[in-house]
Design a protein around this motif. Structure first.
Motif, mmCIF file in Angstrom:
data_model
loop_
_atom_site.group_PDB
_atom_site.id
_atom_site.type_symbol
_atom_site.label_atom_id
_atom_site.label_comp_id
_atom_site.label_asym_id
_atom_site.label_seq_id
_atom_site.Cartn_x
_atom_site.Cartn_y
_atom_site.Cartn_z
ATOM 1 N N VAL A 65 6.377 -4.248 -7.259
ATOM 2 C CA VAL A 65 5.771 -5.394 -7.937
ATOM 3 C C VAL A 65 5.597 -6.603 -7.030
ATOM 4 C CG1 VAL A 65 6.598 -4.675 -10.209
ATOM 5 C CG2 VAL A 65 8.010 -6.200 -8.801
ATOM 6 N N GLY A 66 6.128 -6.531 -5.822
ATOM 7 C CA GLY A 66 6.024 -7.647 -4.908
ATOM 8 C C GLY A 66 6.661 -7.301 -3.586
ATOM 9 N N ALA A 67 6.722 -8.299 -2.709
ATOM 10 C CA ALA A 67 7.314 -8.079 -1.393
ATOM 11 C C ALA A 67 7.763 -9.404 -0.799
ATOM 12 C CB ALA A 67 6.309 -7.416 -0.459
ATOM 13 N N VAL A 68 8.755 -9.311 0.052
ATOM 14 C CA VAL A 68 9.169 -10.446 0.873
ATOM 15 C C VAL A 68 8.908 -10.042 2.318
ATOM 16 C CG1 VAL A 68 11.581 -9.658 0.855
ATOM 17 C CG2 VAL A 68 11.064 -11.991 1.527
ATOM 18 N N ALA A 69 8.343 -10.960 3.088
ATOM 19 C CA ALA A 69 8.027 -10.655 4.491
ATOM 20 C C ALA A 69 8.479 -11.797 5.387
ATOM 21 C CB ALA A 69 6.536 -10.408 4.670
ATOM 22 N N ALA A 126 8.565 -6.543 6.244
ATOM 23 C CA ALA A 126 8.191 -6.673 4.834
ATOM 24 C C ALA A 126 8.995 -5.672 4.021
ATOM 25 C CB ALA A 126 6.706 -6.434 4.630
ATOM 26 N N VAL A 127 9.541 -6.145 2.922
ATOM 27 C CA VAL A 127 10.397 -5.328 2.063
ATOM 28 C C VAL A 127 9.839 -5.372 0.647
ATOM 29 C CG1 VAL A 127 12.724 -5.121 1.115
ATOM 30 C CG2 VAL A 127 12.412 -5.793 3.511
ATOM 31 N N PRO A 128 9.637 -4.209 0.025
ATOM 32 C CA PRO A 128 9.112 -4.216 -1.345
ATOM 33 C C PRO A 128 10.173 -4.633 -2.355
ATOM 34 C CG PRO A 128 9.632 -1.976 -0.700
ATOM 35 C CD PRO A 128 9.875 -2.853 0.513
ATOM 36 N N ILE A 129 9.698 -5.227 -3.428
ATOM 37 C CA ILE A 129 10.534 -5.524 -4.585
ATOM 38 C C ILE A 129 10.117 -4.521 -5.664
ATOM 39 C CG2 ILE A 129 11.171 -7.227 -6.326
ATOM 40 C CD1 ILE A 129 12.038 -7.983 -3.438
ATOM 41 N N ILE A 130 11.095 -3.778 -6.175
ATOM 42 C CA ILE A 130 10.837 -2.701 -7.116
ATOM 43 C C ILE A 130 11.429 -3.061 -8.480
ATOM 44 C CG2 ILE A 130 11.143 -0.214 -7.543
ATOM 45 C CD1 ILE A 130 9.763 -0.850 -4.845
ATOM 46 N N VAL A 131 10.651 -2.850 -9.532
ATOM 47 C CA VAL A 131 11.116 -3.003 -10.915
ATOM 48 C C VAL A 131 10.678 -1.752 -11.668
ATOM 49 C CG1 VAL A 131 10.936 -4.325 -13.060
ATOM 50 C CG2 VAL A 131 10.993 -5.526 -10.861
ATOM 51 N N ALA A 132 11.639 -1.063 -12.272
ATOM 52 C CA ALA A 132 11.365 0.152 -13.058
ATOM 53 C C ALA A 132 10.556 1.166 -12.248
ATOM 54 C CB ALA A 132 10.664 -0.204 -14.359
ATOM 55 N N GLY A 133 10.884 1.294 -10.960
ATOM 56 C CA GLY A 133 10.231 2.279 -10.112
ATOM 57 C C GLY A 133 8.865 1.878 -9.588
ATOM 58 N N ILE A 134 8.432 0.661 -9.872
ATOM 59 C CA ILE A 134 7.103 0.199 -9.459
ATOM 60 C C ILE A 134 7.246 -0.941 -8.464
ATOM 61 C CG2 ILE A 134 4.957 -0.867 -10.273
ATOM 62 C CD1 ILE A 134 5.587 0.472 -13.009
ATOM 63 N N ARG A 164 0.824 -1.210 0.000
ATOM 64 C CA ARG A 164 0.000 0.000 0.000
ATOM 65 C C ARG A 164 0.859 1.262 0.000
ATOM 66 N NH1 ARG A 164 -5.240 1.452 1.836
ATOM 67 N NH2 ARG A 164 -5.747 -0.486 0.769
ATOM 68 N N HIS A 165 1.925 1.245 0.809
ATOM 69 C CA HIS A 165 2.733 2.455 0.980
ATOM 70 C C HIS A 165 4.015 2.449 0.159
ATOM 71 C CE1 HIS A 165 0.015 3.918 4.033
ATOM 72 N NE2 HIS A 165 -0.042 2.682 4.471
ATOM 73 N N GLU A 166 4.331 1.307 -0.465
ATOM 74 C CA GLU A 166 5.474 1.154 -1.365
ATOM 75 C C GLU A 166 6.814 1.468 -0.705
ATOM 76 O OE1 GLU A 166 4.482 3.340 -4.947
ATOM 77 O OE2 GLU A 166 2.958 1.855 -5.491
ATOM 78 N N ILE A 167 6.913 1.121 0.560
ATOM 79 C CA ILE A 167 8.149 1.250 1.334
ATOM 80 C C ILE A 167 8.252 0.041 2.253
ATOM 81 C CG2 ILE A 167 8.264 3.786 1.269
ATOM 82 C CD1 ILE A 167 7.060 3.800 4.118
ATOM 83 N N PRO A 168 9.437 -0.251 2.769
ATOM 84 C CA PRO A 168 9.540 -1.326 3.754
ATOM 85 C C PRO A 168 8.636 -1.026 4.950
ATOM 86 C CG PRO A 168 11.719 -0.670 3.013
ATOM 87 C CD PRO A 168 10.750 0.346 2.478
ATOM 88 N N SER A 169 8.049 -2.056 5.510
ATOM 89 C CA SER A 169 7.175 -1.834 6.663
ATOM 90 C C SER A 169 7.960 -1.238 7.839
ATOM 91 C CB SER A 169 6.462 -3.126 7.071
ATOM 92 O OG SER A 169 7.373 -4.154 7.399
ATOM 93 N N LEU A 170 9.259 -1.539 7.943
ATOM 94 C CA LEU A 170 10.072 -0.930 8.991
ATOM 95 C C LEU A 170 10.209 0.573 8.775
ATOM 96 C CD1 LEU A 170 11.783 -1.089 11.530
ATOM 97 C CD2 LEU A 170 13.721 -1.790 10.105
ATOM 98 N N GLU A 171 10.348 0.996 7.529
ATOM 99 C CA GLU A 171 10.408 2.433 7.245
ATOM 100 C C GLU A 171 9.101 3.104 7.668
ATOM 101 O OE1 GLU A 171 10.873 5.522 3.500
ATOM 102 O OE2 GLU A 171 11.757 3.526 3.324
#
Length: 160
Positions: free
Chosen positions: A130-134, A120-128, A87-94
């Protein structure tokens, strides 16, 4: 919050934000998601970590593993952490650190759907995003789950 605590939180926030390049990938498909999940699982097995690992690609859960010492509650934590990150496109820790530093609790956030917790850490491709690892299960500090997720990303990246 003491001045020293605020300084420590600000440093941690800057460190987490500084990891952005490590979260950025040229692509992210099912194989990449499983590679990151498998790297996290290998860390859990090697270090006997009581964690749940989840990797999503978009809204699809591509990888999930639970280790001894965890319960279904941890499954719910990774789901809610991923929701926060996506939702926020940042790591949940951030997200946690920003709110701690602001002194304002995110009381507008539905706690049944979102977690105010690191891991939870976002996975970014081309600035978007696209997924996350938690990761969920480690309680020694607010960043332990996050650090395992980042180790898994780094480890998966070093694999052929």
């Amino acid at each position: 919050m003491t001045g020293q605590n605020a300084i420590e939180l600000q440093r941690m926030l800057e460190e987490i934000q500084g990891q952005a390049s490590e979260r950025t990938h040229s692509r992210f498909d099912h194989t990449d998601a499983r590679r990151i999940g498998s790297a996290a699982a290998a860390l859990a097995e090697r270090d006997h970590l009581p964690i749940v690992v989840a990797v999503s690609r978009g809204m699809q859960r591509v990888f999930h593993a639970a280790f001894a010492g965890t319960t279904a509650e941890h499954d719910d934590w990774v789901r809610r952490k991923i929701n926060t990150t996506m939702r926020h496109e940042i790591p949940s820790l951030e997200f946690v650190l920003r709110h701690q530093l602001s002194g304002h609790a995110p009381d507008w956030l539905d706690q049944r759907e979102f977690a105010v917790a690191g891991g939870a850490v976002p996975i970014i491709v081309a600035g978007i995003t696209v997924g996350a690892v938690a990761i969920s299960g480690l309680v020694g500090s607010i960043r332990e789950d996050h650090d395992v997720a980042m180790k898994a990303i780094r480890s998966a990246r070093s694999q052929p």
